[in-house]
Design a protein around this motif. Structure first.
Motif, PDB file in Angstrom:
ATOM      1  N   UNK A 174      -2.083   6.354 -12.100  1.00 12.40           N
ATOM      2  CA  UNK A 174      -1.657   5.081 -11.513  1.00 12.40           C
ATOM      3  C   UNK A 174      -0.218   5.160 -11.018  1.00 12.40           C
ATOM      4  N   UNK A 175       0.651   5.753 -11.807  1.00  8.24           N
ATOM      5  CA  UNK A 175       2.058   5.868 -11.410  1.00  8.24           C
ATOM      6  C   UNK A 175       2.207   6.732 -10.158  1.00  8.24           C
ATOM      7  N   UNK A 176       1.507   7.864 -10.132  1.00  9.33           N
ATOM      8  CA  UNK A 176       1.582   8.755  -8.971  1.00  9.33           C
ATOM      9  C   UNK A 176       0.985   8.093  -7.730  1.00  9.33           C
ATOM     10  N   UNK A 177      -0.142   7.414  -7.911  1.00  8.45           N
ATOM     11  CA  UNK A 177      -0.816   6.740  -6.811  1.00  8.45           C
ATOM     12  C   UNK A 177       0.075   5.695  -6.160  1.00  8.45           C
ATOM     13  N   UNK A 178       0.700   4.847  -6.975  1.00  4.67           N
ATOM     14  CA  UNK A 178       1.535   3.780  -6.443  1.00  4.67           C
ATOM     15  C   UNK A 178       2.800   4.338  -5.787  1.00  4.67           C
ATOM     16  N   UNK A 179       3.286   5.467  -6.292  1.00  2.99           N
ATOM     17  CA  UNK A 179       4.421   6.127  -5.641  1.00  2.99           C
ATOM     18  C   UNK A 179       4.031   6.623  -4.254  1.00  2.99           C
ATOM     19  N   UNK A 180       2.877   7.280  -4.161  1.00  2.00           N
ATOM     20  CA  UNK A 180       2.434   7.813  -2.868  1.00  2.00           C
ATOM     21  C   UNK A 180       2.203   6.701  -1.855  1.00  2.00           C
ATOM     22  N   UNK A 181       1.764   5.549  -2.334  1.00  3.56           N
ATOM     23  CA  UNK A 181       1.562   4.420  -1.445  1.00  3.56           C
ATOM     24  C   UNK A 181       2.860   3.934  -0.812  1.00  3.56           C
ATOM     25  N   UNK A 182       3.999   4.205  -1.485  1.00  3.23           N
ATOM     26  CA  UNK A 182       5.297   3.831  -0.950  1.00  3.23           C
ATOM     27  C   UNK A 182       5.888   4.915  -0.052  1.00  3.23           C
ATOM     28  N   UNK A 183       5.419   6.152  -0.215  1.00  2.00           N
ATOM     29  CA  UNK A 183       5.952   7.277   0.550  1.00  2.00           C
ATOM     30  C   UNK A 183       5.150   7.518   1.828  1.00  2.00           C
ATOM     31  N   UNK A 184       3.821   7.529   1.712  1.00  2.00           N
ATOM     32  CA  UNK A 184       2.940   7.784   2.856  1.00  2.00           C
ATOM     33  C   UNK A 184       2.800   6.524   3.718  1.00  2.00           C
ATOM     34  N   UNK A 185       2.348   6.716   4.953  1.00  2.00           N
ATOM     35  CA  UNK A 185       1.981   5.597   5.816  1.00  2.00           C
ATOM     36  C   UNK A 185       0.520   5.240   5.540  1.00  2.00           C
ATOM     37  N   UNK A 186       0.203   5.133   4.264  1.00  2.00           N
ATOM     38  CA  UNK A 186      -1.149   4.827   3.809  1.00  2.00           C
ATOM     39  C   UNK A 186      -1.046   3.735   2.754  1.00  2.00           C
ATOM     40  N   UNK A 187      -1.679   2.602   3.016  1.00  2.00           N
ATOM     41  CA  UNK A 187      -1.635   1.462   2.098  1.00  2.00           C
ATOM     42  C   UNK A 187      -2.785   1.536   1.106  1.00  2.00           C
ATOM     43  N   UNK A 188      -2.532   1.079  -0.108  1.00  2.00           N
ATOM     44  CA  UNK A 188      -3.561   1.029  -1.140  1.00  2.00           C
ATOM     45  C   UNK A 188      -4.144  -0.376  -1.170  1.00  2.00           C
ATOM     46  N   UNK A 189      -5.431  -0.479  -0.873  1.00  2.00           N
ATOM     47  CA  UNK A 189      -6.117  -1.775  -0.881  1.00  2.00           C
ATOM     48  C   UNK A 189      -6.701  -2.065  -2.262  1.00  2.00           C
ATOM     49  N   UNK A 190      -7.304  -1.061  -2.875  1.00  2.00           N
ATOM     50  CA  UNK A 190      -7.928  -1.228  -4.188  1.00  2.00           C
ATOM     51  C   UNK A 190      -7.991   0.126  -4.874  1.00  2.00           C
ATOM     52  N   UNK A 191      -7.990   0.101  -6.215  1.00  2.00           N
ATOM     53  CA  UNK A 191      -8.170   1.330  -6.979  1.00  2.00           C
ATOM     54  C   UNK A 191      -8.707   1.002  -8.366  1.00  2.00           C
ATOM     55  N   UNK A 192      -9.386   1.979  -8.948  1.00  2.00           N
ATOM     56  CA  UNK A 192      -9.867   1.881 -10.328  1.00  2.00           C
ATOM     57  C   UNK A 192      -9.866   3.281 -10.910  1.00  2.00           C
ATOM     58  N   UNK A 193      -9.221   3.448 -12.056  1.00  2.00           N
ATOM     59  CA  UNK A 193      -9.123   4.759 -12.709  1.00  2.00           C
ATOM     60  C   UNK A 193     -10.044   4.752 -13.919  1.00  2.00           C
ATOM     61  N   UNK A 194     -11.105   5.552 -13.841  1.00  2.00           N
ATOM     62  CA  UNK A 194     -12.126   5.581 -14.875  1.00  2.00           C
ATOM     63  C   UNK A 194     -11.954   6.805 -15.781  1.00  2.00           C
ATOM     64  N   UNK A 195     -12.919   7.040 -16.675  1.00  2.00           N
ATOM     65  CA  UNK A 195     -12.772   8.108 -17.669  1.00  2.00           C
ATOM     66  C   UNK A 195     -12.837   9.501 -17.067  1.00  2.00           C
ATOM     67  N   UNK A 196     -13.663   9.720 -16.046  1.00  2.00           N
ATOM     68  CA  UNK A 196     -13.777  11.057 -15.468  1.00  2.00           C
ATOM     69  C   UNK A 196     -13.712  11.060 -13.941  1.00  2.00           C
TER      70      UNK A 196
END
Length: 327
Positions: A48-70
């Motif tokens: 989650x931390x890495x994902x949200x960081x990349x969303x601020x660095x890349x020209x790619x917006x995060x609309x939704x995410x879910x981090x599951x067990x595998x």
């Protein structure tokens, strides 16, 4: 046979994509390993931390995410217009948040004198980085590589950590985008690891609800693509509906798919569902089987046929399922 990513990801047909990565090992990516008893729950925070960081660095917006067990799910929006507006220095600064860069680009950032030939090499490199910073494959690579290295170090082992690079679905219209986002946000509820959206840890819907609860100025987290845009206007920035409508739809859907209410459909469903013109029975089917029932390109028949023409497909994949669920 599944289509290669390069035949699915085309910004000429849509900027919205659903991406999934799965762990290759028997042991869990996160959560509790039933065989060894060891907990990997903290790895959800890594992702989650890495994902949200990349969303601020890349020209790619995060609309939704879910981090599951595998595995994890993402719904991404590629903003090529933003990348084209960045200055060369901003491109360099963004890339250096993730990688060391080259000796010349480090000198460029430090404002050290460069010869004409060196400056030409820097500009060539920055042009390449600008493209990569609006590329989904590079986004997923940068995310997965960092997590794999950290997990391998923690497990004191080497080898593949992810099952494959990632899978992708093109979301061609507003209906497909909405259905996919709700499908992603309700993953923990379907997996019975959470009972309500607000208790679904490491999901975008919880992050949005927490922002509303804490009374942030905009009531929307800065790390996610906000609601309030218009799908029919390409230059409109934001998801094409209101936050309150979306949260109501997620909550209604979550209650309707609960195990103790199997097959239950409320007589009063959210207005957003009526505006999307999707029957409640079809909606619940989408919210529980989006990934398994729909492959590659997802949207109305019109959007599907238009996309296949642009991509040069000889056949229209998934036409029966899309016709049934989105008509």
């Amino acid at each position: 046979m599944p289509k290669p990513r390069k035949q699915i990801i085309s910004l000429d047909i849509t900027p919205y994509y659903h991406c999934t990565s799965r762990c290759v090992r028997r042991a869990f990516l996160c959560g509790q390993d039933s065989h060894t008893g060891q907990s990997y729950e903290h790895r959800r925070g890594w992702i989650e931390e890495r994902l949200l960081l990349l969303g601020q660095v890349f020209a790619i917006d995060i609309c939704a995410y879910a981090i599951m067990s595998n595995h994890y799910h993402l719904v991404l929006h590629v903003d090529t217009a933003a990348a084209s507006q960045w200055s060369n220095r901003e491109v360099c600064e963004r890339w250096h948040q993730l990688y060391r860069g080259t000796l010349l680009t480090r000198k460029y950032l430090d404002k050290e004198p460069l010869s004409d030939l060196e400056m030409e090499a820097v500009e060539h490199r920055l042009g390449l980085w600008r493209q990569r910073l609006s590329n989904i494959s590079w986004f997923m690579r940068t995310l997965n590589e960092a997590i794999a290295r950290a997990a391998n170090k923690e497990d004191n082992c080497t080898g593949r950590f992810w099952e494959s690079r990632f899978t992708a679905q093109a979301l061609l219209d507003e209906k497909a985008l909405t259905a996919c986002m709700v499908y992603v946000d309700l993953n923990p509820i379907r997996a019975k690891t959470a009972t309500t959206p607000e208790t679904s840890k490491h999901t975008s819907v919880k992050l949005r609800i927490d922002a509303v609860k804490t009374g942030q100025q905009s009531t929307q987290p800065s790390t996610l693509l906000p609601f309030g845009g218009n799908f029919r206007e390409p230059k409109s920035k934001g998801l094409p509906y209101q936050l309150a409508d979306y949260l109501a739809l997620v909550d209604w859907t979550g209650h309707s798919i609960r195990a103790d209410k199997k097959g239950f459909i409320s007589d009063t469903f959210p207005p957003i569902l009526a505006r999307l013109d999707i029957a409640p029975t079809h909606w619940l089917y989408l919210a529980t089987r989006f990934e398994s029932r729909l492959k590659g390109l997802v949207g109305s028949i019109y959007a599907l046929k238009k996309a296949t023409d642009q991509l040069g497909y000889q056949r229209t994949p998934g036409v029966r399922a899309c016709q049934l669920l989105f008509s």
